[in-house]
Motif scaffolding. Structure first.
Motif, PDB file in Angstrom:
ATOM      1  N   ILE A  45       0.861  -1.188   0.000  1.00 15.23           N
ATOM      2  CA  ILE A  45       0.000   0.000   0.000  1.00 15.23           C
ATOM      3  C   ILE A  45       0.898   1.240   0.000  1.00 15.23           C
ATOM      4  O   ILE A  45       1.720   1.413   0.906  1.00 15.23           O
ATOM      5  N   PRO A  46       0.755   2.098  -1.010  1.00 14.96           N
ATOM      6  CA  PRO A  46       1.615   3.279  -1.051  1.00 14.96           C
ATOM      7  C   PRO A  46       1.266   4.293   0.036  1.00 14.96           C
ATOM      8  O   PRO A  46       0.150   4.295   0.559  1.00 14.96           O
ATOM      9  N   ASP A  47       2.256   5.105   0.369  1.00 20.97           N
ATOM     10  CA  ASP A  47       2.059   6.178   1.348  1.00 20.97           C
ATOM     11  C   ASP A  47       1.452   7.374   0.618  1.00 20.97           C
ATOM     12  O   ASP A  47       2.119   8.003  -0.207  1.00 20.97           O
ATOM     13  N   ARG A  48       0.199   7.652   0.872  1.00 12.63           N
ATOM     14  CA  ARG A  48      -0.493   8.737   0.163  1.00 12.63           C
ATOM     15  C   ARG A  48      -1.328   9.561   1.137  1.00 12.63           C
ATOM     16  O   ARG A  48      -2.080   9.002   1.941  1.00 12.63           O
ATOM     17  N   LEU A  49      -1.242  10.855   1.008  1.00 11.57           N
ATOM     18  CA  LEU A  49      -1.991  11.763   1.863  1.00 11.57           C
ATOM     19  C   LEU A  49      -3.490  11.494   1.776  1.00 11.57           C
ATOM     20  O   LEU A  49      -4.237  11.668   2.753  1.00 11.57           O
ATOM     21  N   ALA A  50      -3.936  11.044   0.624  1.00  7.66           N
ATOM     22  CA  ALA A  50      -5.370  10.801   0.413  1.00  7.66           C
ATOM     23  C   ALA A  50      -5.927   9.816   1.450  1.00  7.66           C
ATOM     24  O   ALA A  50      -7.109   9.898   1.805  1.00  7.66           O
ATOM     25  N   VAL A  51      -5.075   8.909   1.940  1.00  7.50           N
ATOM     26  CA  VAL A  51      -5.536   7.939   2.943  1.00  7.50           C
ATOM     27  C   VAL A  51      -6.025   8.694   4.168  1.00  7.50           C
ATOM     28  O   VAL A  51      -7.125   8.445   4.697  1.00  7.50           O
ATOM     29  N   GLN A  52      -5.220   9.656   4.616  1.00  7.60           N
ATOM     30  CA  GLN A  52      -5.593  10.412   5.815  1.00  7.60           C
ATOM     31  C   GLN A  52      -6.777  11.338   5.533  1.00  7.60           C
ATOM     32  O   GLN A  52      -7.651  11.519   6.381  1.00  7.60           O
ATOM     33  N   GLN A  53      -6.807  11.894   4.333  1.00  9.66           N
ATOM     34  CA  GLN A  53      -7.924  12.794   3.997  1.00  9.66           C
ATOM     35  C   GLN A  53      -9.241  12.034   3.973  1.00  9.66           C
ATOM     36  O   GLN A  53     -10.239  12.480   4.531  1.00  9.66           O
ATOM     37  N   ALA A  54      -9.238  10.856   3.348  1.00 11.93           N
ATOM     38  CA  ALA A  54     -10.480  10.068   3.267  1.00 11.93           C
ATOM     39  C   ALA A  54     -10.925   9.633   4.658  1.00 11.93           C
ATOM     40  O   ALA A  54     -12.114   9.709   4.988  1.00 11.93           O
ATOM     41  N   GLN A  55      -9.961   9.215   5.484  1.00 10.99           N
ATOM     42  CA  GLN A  55     -10.330   8.795   6.842  1.00 10.99           C
ATOM     43  C   GLN A  55     -10.921   9.967   7.617  1.00 10.99           C
ATOM     44  O   GLN A  55     -11.933   9.822   8.307  1.00 10.99           O
ATOM     45  N   GLY A  56     -10.294  11.133   7.482  1.00  8.73           N
ATOM     46  CA  GLY A  56     -10.779  12.323   8.193  1.00  8.73           C
ATOM     47  C   GLY A  56     -12.179  12.719   7.757  1.00  8.73           C
ATOM     48  O   GLY A  56     -12.966  13.232   8.552  1.00  8.73           O
ATOM     49  N   ALA A  57     -12.491  12.443   6.501  1.00  3.81           N
ATOM     50  CA  ALA A  57     -13.820  12.795   5.977  1.00  3.81           C
ATOM     51  C   ALA A  57     -14.809  11.636   6.143  1.00  3.81           C
ATOM     52  O   ALA A  57     -15.933  11.713   5.637  1.00  3.81           O
ATOM     53  N   CYS A  58     -14.408  10.582   6.857  1.00  2.39           N
ATOM     54  CA  CYS A  58     -15.253   9.393   7.060  1.00  2.39           C
ATOM     55  C   CYS A  58     -15.736   8.837   5.720  1.00  2.39           C
ATOM     56  O   CYS A  58     -16.914   8.473   5.563  1.00  2.39           O
TER      57      CYS A  58
ATOM     58  N   TRP B 202     -12.938   8.557  -2.833  1.00  3.33           N
ATOM     59  CA  TRP B 202     -12.116   9.765  -2.727  1.00  3.33           C
ATOM     60  C   TRP B 202     -11.426   9.969  -4.067  1.00  3.33           C
ATOM     61  O   TRP B 202     -10.632   9.155  -4.493  1.00  3.33           O
ATOM     62  N   HIS B 203     -11.767  11.079  -4.723  1.00  2.00           N
ATOM     63  CA  HIS B 203     -11.343  11.203  -6.120  1.00  2.00           C
ATOM     64  C   HIS B 203     -10.064  12.014  -6.265  1.00  2.00           C
ATOM     65  O   HIS B 203     -10.094  13.185  -6.578  1.00  2.00           O
ATOM     66  N   SER B 204      -8.963  11.351  -6.010  1.00  2.00           N
ATOM     67  CA  SER B 204      -7.663  11.965  -6.329  1.00  2.00           C
ATOM     68  C   SER B 204      -6.813  10.821  -6.872  1.00  2.00           C
ATOM     69  O   SER B 204      -7.096   9.648  -6.595  1.00  2.00           O
ATOM     70  N   PRO B 205      -5.795  11.130  -7.652  1.00  2.00           N
ATOM     71  CA  PRO B 205      -4.971  10.053  -8.208  1.00  2.00           C
ATOM     72  C   PRO B 205      -4.382   9.166  -7.116  1.00  2.00           C
ATOM     73  O   PRO B 205      -4.358   7.935  -7.242  1.00  2.00           O
ATOM     74  N   GLY B 206      -3.942   9.787  -5.991  1.00  5.71           N
ATOM     75  CA  GLY B 206      -3.376   8.995  -4.888  1.00  5.71           C
ATOM     76  C   GLY B 206      -4.410   8.039  -4.320  1.00  5.71           C
ATOM     77  O   GLY B 206      -4.114   6.866  -4.040  1.00  5.71           O
TER      78      GLY B 206
ATOM     79  N   ALA C 176      -6.821   2.663  -3.681  1.00  8.82           N
ATOM     80  CA  ALA C 176      -8.039   1.851  -3.838  1.00  8.82           C
ATOM     81  C   ALA C 176      -7.754   0.605  -4.676  1.00  8.82           C
ATOM     82  O   ALA C 176      -8.210  -0.496  -4.354  1.00  8.82           O
ATOM     83  N   LEU C 177      -6.981   0.795  -5.745  1.00  7.10           N
ATOM     84  CA  LEU C 177      -6.649  -0.363  -6.603  1.00  7.10           C
ATOM     85  C   LEU C 177      -5.866  -1.425  -5.841  1.00  7.10           C
ATOM     86  O   LEU C 177      -6.111  -2.619  -5.995  1.00  7.10           O
ATOM     87  N   THR C 178      -4.944  -0.978  -5.000  1.00  4.69           N
ATOM     88  CA  THR C 178      -4.162  -1.975  -4.248  1.00  4.69           C
ATOM     89  C   THR C 178      -5.077  -2.717  -3.268  1.00  4.69           C
ATOM     90  O   THR C 178      -4.912  -3.918  -3.065  1.00  4.69           O
ATOM     91  N   PHE C 179      -6.052  -2.015  -2.698  1.00  5.09           N
ATOM     92  CA  PHE C 179      -6.966  -2.722  -1.788  1.00  5.09           C
ATOM     93  C   PHE C 179      -7.855  -3.715  -2.546  1.00  5.09           C
ATOM     94  O   PHE C 179      -8.230  -4.751  -2.000  1.00  5.09           O
TER      95      PHE C 179
END
Ligand SMILES: Nc1ncnc2c1ncn2[C@@H]1O[C@H](COP(=O)(O)OP(=O)(O)OP(=O)(O)O)[C@@H](O)[C@H]1O
Ligand SMILES: [Mg+2]
Length: 294
Positions: A218-231, A237-241, A246-249
């Motif tokens: 799983i890559p280190d991507r800021l989007a992970v924290q953003q999506a979690q913060g936004a529940c 979550w529509h960003s390239p990261g 999502a693809l790796t999951f």
């Protein structure tokens, strides 16, 4: 229903992120899912954001009966297809070894009940158990209840020894309490693909654990924290990261479902048609780098 425990020896390596990422992939795939939050910190519950419940997993572990389950399971804010067996601070009291070690089978009993008589809607195809950051009694309960276990690690210096100890814990539970338990794999989280240090640590993990190290990290991507913060599920979550994560999951979910050849519960529909993969019993683990080379 396939039950997967997500664990690690260390805190903060991404167990909850992986549990939520797999739930998000399952939602996208249309698989009805239960996330059981065994962590007294309740992070998975916070991001899945269910309505208030009169009971929690702590009550279920003390009394694994239908009436308590009905009060402790709620739909997530993500979708009615993802339910939460809600976590609570009181779980901490159940983490220490105690005289009532027979209670270690109570989560398994509760999941059996949910499997045999769903509370509402379709039966669950997947149950994901988000473990606390220790190999105490709560993680033991999860391993007794699980068909497979994912070990989460970061690509750091202590990854090999941490994964080794966690795999030994899985072996112990398999030998003593849950013969069907399989190691679905070691999942590396927060990978920075251009980091030489990370590549080195992954090579080290592969040397010790071979094919047990999942091919997808799983890559280190800021989007992970953003999506979690936004529940929000990472798949929404529509960003390239976010899309990359999502693809790796999706791949991790496919691997988990393929590993379910001889679980306690029969597998469902399309999952049963997927060919087997060699995730089998936990392999013998090399104790040192020299052992690994022999
Ligand atoms: N792949 C990733 N990319 C970016 N941030 C991540 C990633 N994985 C985890 N994080 C962040 O790292 C922090 C710890 O992750 P997480 O809560 O999933 O770990 P954990 O193992 O469940 O922790 P604990 O042991 O406390 O339960 C969180 O803020 C999470 O958003
Ligand atoms: Mg966590």
């Amino acid at each position: 229903m396939h039950t997967v425990a997500v664990l690690s020896l260390k805190g903060g390596v991404g167990k909850t992120t992986v549990a939520l990422g797999i739930a998000s992939a399952a939602l996208r795939r249309g698989a009805r899912t239960l996330v059981a939050d065994l962590d007294p910190q309740g992070n998975a519950t916070a991001t899945l954001d269910p309505p208030y419940t009169d009971a929690t997993l702590a009550d279920v572990l003390a009394t694994p009966v239908r009436d308590v389950l009905r009060q402790a399971v709620a739909p997530s804010a993500w979708s009615p297809e993802v339910d939460v067996l809600v976590g609570a601070e009181e779980l901490e009291l159940l983490n220490e070894p105690g005289p009532e070690d027979d209670q270690v089978g109570n989560l398994s009993r509760a999941l059996d009940e949910l499997h045999e008589r769903p509370l509402r809607g379709r039966p669950y195809e997947l149950a994901i158990l988000d473990c606390p950051p220790s190999l105490g009694r709560l993680t033991k309960s999860a391993l007794v209840a699980a068909d497979s276990a994912i070990l989460v690690t970061e690509p750091t210096m202590y990854a090999v020894s941490g994964a080794q100890r966690a795999l030994e814990a899985i072996e112990r539970i398999r030998d003593e309490l849950n013969p069907g338990l399989k190691a679905a794999g070691v999942l590396v989280n927060r990978l920075r693909p251009r980091s030489h240090e990370h590549q080195f640590r992954i090579a080290e993990l592969r040397e010790s654990f071979g094919g047990l190290v999942m091919p997808t990290a799983i890559p280190d991507r800021l989007a992970v924290q953003q999506a979690q913060g936004a529940c929000s599920p990472i798949h929404d979550w529509h960003s390239p990261g976010a899309q990359e994560v999502a693809l790796t999951f999706n791949m991790v979910l496919a691997k988990i479902l393929r590993s379910n050849r001889a679980g306690r519960h029969r597998i469902d529909r399309d999952v049963a048609e997927t060919p087997a993969e060699s995730t089998g019993p936990v392999p013998r683990i090399a104790r040192t780098a020299d052992d690994a080379r022999r």
